[in-house]
Design an enzyme around this catalytic site. Structure first.
Site, short mmCIF file in Angstrom:
data_model
loop_
_atom_site.label_atom_id
_atom_site.label_comp_id
_atom_site.label_asym_id
_atom_site.label_seq_id
_atom_site.Cartn_x
_atom_site.Cartn_y
_atom_site.Cartn_z
N HIS A 136 -21.30 17.45 -2.16
CA HIS A 136 -21.51 16.02 -2.24
C HIS A 136 -23.18 15.94 -2.19
CE1 HIS A 136 -22.64 12.19 -0.45
NE2 HIS A 136 -21.28 11.78 -0.77
N LYS A 239 -15.29 8.01 8.23
CA LYS A 239 -14.25 8.77 7.56
C LYS A 239 -13.06 8.96 8.55
CE LYS A 239 -17.38 10.57 4.33
NZ LYS A 239 -17.43 9.38 3.25
N CYS A 377 -20.39 10.69 -5.87
CA CYS A 377 -21.62 11.44 -5.22
C CYS A 377 -21.46 12.79 -5.41
CB CYS A 377 -21.84 10.80 -3.75
SG CYS A 377 -22.10 9.32 -3.55
#
Ligand code: C6P
Length: 420
Positions: A136, A239, A377
């Protein structure tokens, strides 16, 4: 833990009552565009169960004050709740002590902290930071910045066409100039699970410290940082069913002790005089300023929620749904699955015919199905697969086969729209 949650408790014998957990997430019973919501974007941010929402609300209504600062009762209550969450994190990821748990705003801040406070002081020209091609941006750009600041180089371990990183390629990258290996546990764009324990062992055999980006691992698979033996481990609360704005950097105490503070401000000091400042002990040395107290309290409660279910149950359930998702997607004509690693968790990226992922995402949204589209991303991953972006369905413990069926129906309709 409330009674509703106690009554849902499972053991590890396969009595996983997913529907009762799903019922704990109020947002999942709303409609979007006139259709029942199907939420398949938990890799971007997961939804909150009642226990978390209630804990945050209760804190705001009855305990709010600043932490570590006041002698008054509310400040003690807020501090106890905040520090209680830190204790939960210690147990949840198997850290050795609470000194090793630094509360941050999320994975991104955790990795930047390591880049600036651990790596920057030790790097110079000729040194290397090693990452992989599936990272990422949060595990790429902080290293590019520190390389620019110090003259060090960034080296990238390649992936293969399935989205896997081979241990041989890791070993080949670990030469005498490597000062840190920074690697994702689970890829957010591809879902690949990397062999982190083996990677850490190879790095440690060569005296190279390892940072693990655990953002997509902690919500889905059991994690024990002492078993992995990694030096740093970063993840985000939002998350894993907590509110946005909280995250964690785990670091081994003997390493954190030697690192200078990352930011200066209140709470990270013992004494401040114009002649000089002495820093607070761990973990507070790295926690300058008023933290995101309510979000951290929410994180403590989301950990209680996950612990009551059992991470092995979460992993097994999500794995079953992921297998179903992948097999159903494969039945569609002109379906290209992106990310087909042998070991995967919670994520499937794909392209359907020549439909642009954003168009696909919009048509699915009209049918109440939320997926993420774009580069996630992870632009270098898109470069590798030569696509501008992908459609990505990502799972959490509240998803089931019915969600998958709804997405497939929506994809079939999208296909018809583009054919006509
Ligand atoms: N990935 C996704 O949709 P923050 O923003 O700090 O909470 O997390 C950053 C981050 C770091 N590493 C990995 C592996 C990640 O997946 C993420 C966040 C989201 O995939 C938003 S881009």
């Amino acid at each position: 833990m409330n009674t509703a949650q106690n009554s849902m408790q499972d053991d590890d014998t396969g009595t996983f009552d997913m529907e009762s957990y799903r019922a704990e997430f109020p947002i999942l019973s709303r409609e979007i565009n006139g259709c029942p919501l199907v939420y398949l974007d938990s890799a971007a941010s997961s939804q909150l169960p009642n226990t978390v929402i209630n804990a945050v609300s209760e804190y705001q209504k009855t305990k709010h004050a600043n932490v570590h600062r006041g002698v008054h009762t509310l400040s003690h209550l807020a501090t106890d709740a905040y520090e209680g969450a830190r204790d939960s994190i210690v147990d949840f990821i198997g850290a050795a002590s609470r000194s090793e748990i630094i509360l941050t705003s999320g994975t991104t801040e955790s990795i930047n902290l390591v880049a600036q406070s651990f790596a920057r002081p030790i790097l110079g020209s000729g040194d290397k930071i090693v990452i992989t091609q599936l990272e990422h941006h949060s595990n790429i750009v902080p290293w590019q910045l520190v390389c620019e600041q110090t003259g060090a180089e960034l080296h990238v371990i390649p992936i293969n066409e399935r989205g896997e990183v081979s241990l041989d390629d890791v070993v080949a990258a670990l030469d005498d100039n490597v000062r840190l290996l920074a690697v994702a546990y689970v890829s957010n764009a591809l879902g690949s699970i990397l062999p982190i324990k083996e990677i850490v062992k190879e790095a440690h055999d060569r005296s190279i410290p390892v940072l693990v980006d655990g953002a997509q691992a902690v919500p889905h698979i059991p994690v024990d940082v002492q078993d992995l033996d990694c030096d740093f481990f970063a993840f985000s609360g939002h998350k894993m069913f907590a509110p946005t704005g909280s995250g964690v950097l785990y670091g081994k105490e003997n390493i954190l002790e030697k690192m200078p503070p990352y930011k200066g401000g209140g709470d990270m000091i013992l004494e401040v005089h114009f002649e000089g400042t002495t820093y607070n002990e761990l973990p507070y040395k790295f926690e300058a300023g008023t933290p995101n107290i309510s979000s951290v309290i929410g994180l403590g409660e989301s950990i209680a929620f996950l612990t009551a279910i059992g991470m092995r149950n979460v992993y097994d359930h999500e794995n079953r749904v992921l297998d179903y998702l992948t097999s159903q997607l494969s039945t569609l004509d002109e379906m290209r699955l992106i990310g087909t690693a042998a070991k995967k968790a919670s994520v499937q990226s794909f392209m359907l015919a020549d439909i642009h992922p954003h168009d696909l995402g919009t048509i699915l949204d009209h049918q109440g199905v939320a997926i993420r589209t774009g580069h996630h991303c992870a632009m270098p991953v898109m470069d590798y697969f030569a696509v501008p972006g992908t459609a990505r369905a990502s799972l959490a413990l509240y998803n089931n086969e019915n969600d998958v069926d709804r997405m497939i129906e929506a994809l079939v309709k999208a296909r018809e729209v583009f054919r006509s």
